[in-house]
Scaffold this motif. Structure first.
Motif, short mmCIF file in Angstrom:
data_model
loop_
_atom_site.label_atom_id
_atom_site.label_comp_id
_atom_site.label_asym_id
_atom_site.label_seq_id
_atom_site.Cartn_x
_atom_site.Cartn_y
_atom_site.Cartn_z
N UNK A 137 13.62 91.74 10.71
CA UNK A 137 12.58 91.27 9.81
C UNK A 137 13.22 90.59 8.60
N UNK A 139 12.19 88.67 5.10
CA UNK A 139 11.12 88.30 4.19
C UNK A 139 11.60 87.31 3.13
N UNK A 188 21.84 97.77 7.67
CA UNK A 188 20.64 98.53 7.31
C UNK A 188 19.62 98.46 8.42
N UNK A 189 18.74 99.46 8.45
CA UNK A 189 17.76 99.40 9.52
C UNK A 189 16.46 98.80 9.00
N UNK A 191 13.23 98.52 7.78
CA UNK A 191 12.47 98.25 6.57
C UNK A 191 13.36 97.97 5.37
N UNK A 192 14.56 98.55 5.38
CA UNK A 192 15.47 98.24 4.28
C UNK A 192 15.88 96.79 4.36
N UNK A 194 14.06 94.44 5.42
CA UNK A 194 12.94 93.65 4.90
C UNK A 194 13.03 93.53 3.39
N UNK A 195 13.24 94.64 2.71
CA UNK A 195 13.20 94.60 1.25
C UNK A 195 14.44 93.91 0.70
N UNK A 196 15.57 94.06 1.39
CA UNK A 196 16.79 93.42 0.88
C UNK A 196 16.70 91.90 1.07
N UNK A 198 13.98 90.24 1.10
CA UNK A 198 13.04 89.82 0.07
C UNK A 198 13.76 89.66 -1.27
N UNK A 199 14.61 90.66 -1.56
CA UNK A 199 15.37 90.60 -2.80
C UNK A 199 16.28 89.37 -2.84
N UNK A 200 16.94 89.06 -1.73
CA UNK A 200 17.81 87.90 -1.67
C UNK A 200 17.02 86.61 -1.89
N UNK A 202 14.36 86.27 -3.60
CA UNK A 202 14.04 86.18 -5.02
C UNK A 202 15.28 85.80 -5.82
N UNK B 29 5.27 105.49 2.19
CA UNK B 29 6.31 105.25 3.20
C UNK B 29 6.72 106.55 3.88
N UNK B 35 5.69 99.72 4.31
CA UNK B 35 5.89 99.14 2.98
C UNK B 35 4.54 98.61 2.57
N UNK B 99 5.18 98.32 13.90
CA UNK B 99 5.36 98.34 12.45
C UNK B 99 5.13 97.00 11.81
N UNK B 100 5.55 95.96 12.52
CA UNK B 100 5.41 94.61 11.97
C UNK B 100 3.93 94.27 11.79
N UNK B 234 9.57 99.03 -5.39
CA UNK B 234 9.97 99.42 -4.04
C UNK B 234 11.47 99.58 -3.97
N UNK B 238 13.51 102.84 -2.73
CA UNK B 238 14.59 102.83 -1.74
C UNK B 238 15.87 103.38 -2.35
N UNK B 276 18.13 93.69 -8.08
CA UNK B 276 18.31 93.55 -6.63
C UNK B 276 19.76 93.79 -6.22
N UNK B 279 20.33 97.33 -5.98
CA UNK B 279 19.68 97.84 -4.77
C UNK B 279 20.56 97.59 -3.55
N UNK B 280 21.06 96.35 -3.43
CA UNK B 280 21.87 96.01 -2.26
C UNK B 280 23.15 96.83 -2.24
N UNK B 283 22.38 100.41 -1.22
CA UNK B 283 22.08 100.54 0.19
C UNK B 283 23.31 100.34 1.06
#
Lengths: 406, 300
Positions: A137, A139, A188-189, A191-192, A194-196, A198-200, A202, B29, B35, B99-100, B234, B238, B276, B279-280, B283
């Motif tokens: 995924x 985003x 990452x799996x 949903x993570x 997806x959000x990462x 999205x972050x990129x 942005x 979640x 999400x 999920x999608x 979010x 995470x 971000x 966050x990265x 993770x």
């Protein structure tokens, strides 16, 4: 009065009361004025519309609509038989012939819309590799579109390099960006990821917006050159003349060419070893790895390949408007491309083309409801997922498989 | 040093807001692995309801603190109702879908709600009645506005209340059980649908409170204000380990502090980028977040 019917009726009734509670404070309270007229008007319209849906549902349950349903099913079967009766390339040629002839019959406005549709077909097919084939995924896909657009815009205004030379450069830059984004995220799996991504997406937009020295920030870059072709001219002797493809027809043929290249590449990729490996990763990553698929490298490749087509479309975008600015690359655009892929049917090339057509051309048909367009778009996306989550033309799936866990 | 303390105060204030929004994400979640993209819109709707309801209550001539607290409660109730409606319409029929599909349904709802707010409230900023919370005091050279005190106090009260609710009550126990194992909790008689609905309502109410406080803090609200804080929250969820309520609180404060300090010491234009990047990085090195995740991977 079956129980099912009572349940639906109760849901409808409670839902409407609930809806009015939600609607009234938004519409009826303005400063110190308390009014009910506006909100009641909207509410009544919604009540009538949803009531009609309930009636239709009821008729269908009673079997009143069965003949109609049979007719539709027969029509669909006939269409399917006609479609599968001829090989795919015949349909592809028919589609191509129609697209080639379009400028002969269409006016400027229609051409404009169709150029847009083709740009989104390229984007959708690129994202389709990542989401539809490899099952990752993404985003923030629009970031690659932005990278491609800015690559061409900068090379064009600073060095005056032609569009055709910049196309591969834009693709390479986008692919590098894809690897750059892909590398840290691929461990990452779902949903993570997806959000990462999205972050990129942005991050790219924010950088484009703030790096005044390179991108001129929110003002954007003006004066990008249109694509050109070199054409022999015999007006006075023989010389080579540069023709700028500024007209919509010229641009249309450029993007049509890009789209054809994209469709053929994605089709070939889909049925290659790499494509099979991507599908294996989508279905079950662990099993794919056990079978000897280098999952990490192939996932990275999926990102890079998806980014390549995004970059190509981006370069065209810059050449078409001869202007780029960061506000063309927002999350909403990513969401739009993603919904095309899902609406059309993930992994299916005709599906993505139909999805782009539906999401770009249909809203144009309802221009007069401009204000309500995005409202309807959001609602349509949810309704689509509720009633046809596999998309308009789902990709054919071969063999049987156990239920997917993810 | 004063500058540092000043920024620390601002960071804690902002972090509290992110923590409140992040809780909604993490609870949802944790239970249904979704999400909830529409969560940012609950936050924005809360901000709008705050200005609408508090403005209206003020015209009745009631004392300001009554207007403020009553308006806040009503707005939280409103967003809880909104979230329950969204859940019922857009997510509940998709419990068994991929999920999608649910994610896109959530995205659709987000766009729908955002445009609904725009159509009913206009595209321009809507000003908050900030005169009632103006002023502040100073400790040494660190100035603290009353609004910051209110934000921190309300956030603390809500976080404690939520902790009590989740760890001390029957419904909280049901929520934790459902998040842990849906099949088993259903076997012992827990109504999963009701628990999920309650979770959405609580999360949205917290987001609404955050929306009102942001409205007072910055002086205005906008129809698209939910998007950026939404993704940052979010990210906070995470960061803390998704599904983990304590983790979401910590993650919210971390993101808030990172953003404020990055803006103060490095670059204010790139402050969003730093959130971000953190966050990265987290993770990448700690794939399950700071506090570890708490998610039931089985489907309802």
């Amino acid at each position: 009065m079956t129980r099912e019917f009572k349940k639906i009726l109760r849901f409808w009734g409670i839902g409407l009361v609930w809806f009015y509670f939600l609607l009234w404070p938004l519409m009826g309270l303005k400063g110190d004025q308390v009014s009910f007229a506006d909100s009641l008007k909207v509410w009544a319209a919604v009540a009538v519309a949803s009531g009609l849906c309930v009636v239709v549902w009821l008729l269908r349950e009673r079997g009143v609509l069965d003949p109609l349903g049979r007719g539709l099913a027969a029509g669909r079967n006939a269409a399917r038989a006609a479609y599968s009766g001829l090989p795919v390339w015949v349909w592809a040629l028919v589609g191509l012939a129609c697209s080639l002839c379009l400028p002969l019959v269409a006016n400027r406005y229609v051409m404009d819309v169709f150029i847009n549709v083709l740009v989104y077909v390229c984007l959708g097919l690129g994202l389709n590799i990542v989401v539809g084939l490899a099952g990752l995924l993404d985003l923030g896909y629009i970031a690659f579109y932005g990278v491609g657009a800015y690559t061409y815009a900068l090379l064009s205004i600073h060095f005056g390099i032609s569009f055709w030379l910049c196309l591969p450069v834009a693709a390479v830059f986008a692919a590098i960006a894809g690897c750059f984004i892909g590398y840290p995220t691929l461990r990452m799996r779902g949903d993570y990821l997806a959000i990462v991504t999205l972050g990129f997406g942005e991050i790219v937009r924010i950088v484009l917006n703030n790096w005044m020295g390179l991108t001129n920030g929110p003002n954007g870059i003006l004066g990008v050159k249109a694509p050109s072709v070199i054409w022999p001219s015999f007006a006075n002797g023989f010389e080579l003349e540069t023709i700028w493809l500024r007209s919509l027809d010229g641009l249309y043929y450029v993007i049509l060419g890009l789209t054809v290249v994209t469709v053929i590449s994605v089709y070939r990729l889909n049925y290659s070893r790499v494509g099979r490996a991507w599908e294996a990763i989508r279905e079950d990553e662990t099993a794919a790895e056990l079978m000897g698929v280098n999952t990490f490298r192939l996932k990275l490749l999926a990102y890079a390949m998806g980014a390549v087509f995004g970059g190509l479309a981006g370069a065209f975008f810059a050449a078409r408007f001869r202007f780029v600015s960061p506000e063309s690359f927002t999350f909403l655009e990513s969401a739009m491309v993603l919904s095309m892929v899902v609406l059309g049917g993930m992994g299916s090339i005709p599906g993505v083309i139909l999805g782009a057509l539906a999401l770009i051309a249909l809203p144009e048909a309802f221009r007069e409801f401009e204000l309500y367009r995005m409202l309807a778009f959001g609602a349509a996306m949810t309704i689509m997922m509720l009633f046809r989550p596999a998309g308009l033309i789902p990709a054919p799936r071969f063999g049987s498989r156990s239920e997917e866990a993810d | 040093m004063d500058y540092f303390l000043q920024q620390l105060t601002n960071g804690v204030t902002l972090g509290g807001v992110y923590a409140l929004i992040a809780l909604g994400y993490t609870m949802v979640y944790g239970i249904i692995q979704l999400i909830n993209f529409a969560h940012g819109e609950f936050f924005a709707a809360g901000g709008y309801m705050g200005v609408i309801l508090i403005g209206w209550l003020l015209t009745t001539g009631a004392p300001p603190w009554v207007c403020l607290s009553l308006g806040m409660l009503l707005a939280m109730g409103y967003c809880a109702m909104l979230a329950m409606a969204v859940e019922k319409v857009a997510y509940k029929p998709l419990r068994k879908a991929s999920r999608l599909a649910v994610l896109l349904s959530a995205l659709g709802m987000s766009i729908f709600l955002q445009n609904g707010l725009m159509l009913t409230q206009g595209v321009y900023d809507k000003a908050y009645p900030t005169q009632m919370t103006q002023g502040g005091f100073a400790i040494g050279n660190v100035s603290i506005s009353y609004m910051q005190v209110i934000i921190v106090a309300v956030t603390a009260a809500l976080l404690i209340g939520l902790n009590l609710l989740v760890f001390r009550t029957r419904i909280g126990k049901a929520m934790r059980a459902t998040a842990q194992d849906k099949t088993m909790s259903a076997l012992v008689g827990i109504n999963a649908n009701r628990v999920i609905s309650t979770t959405f309502a609580i999360g949205a109410a917290l987001a609404a409170a955050a929306g009102i406080m942001v409205g007072f803090y910055y002086g205005s609200v906008r129809y698209d204000m939910g998007f950026v804080p939404g993704i940052k929250a979010f990210a906070a969820a995470v960061l803390g380990g998704i599904g983990n309520i304590t983790g979401a609180m910590i993650g919210g404060f971390v993101i808030g502090l990172v953003e404020i300090f990055a803006a103060a010491y490095i670059s204010s234009q790139y402050k969003d980028v730093f959130a971000f990047i953190i966050l990265i990085a987290v993770l990448y090195f700690m794939p399950t977040g700071i506090m570890g995740e708490n998610v039931d991977d089985t489907r309802v």
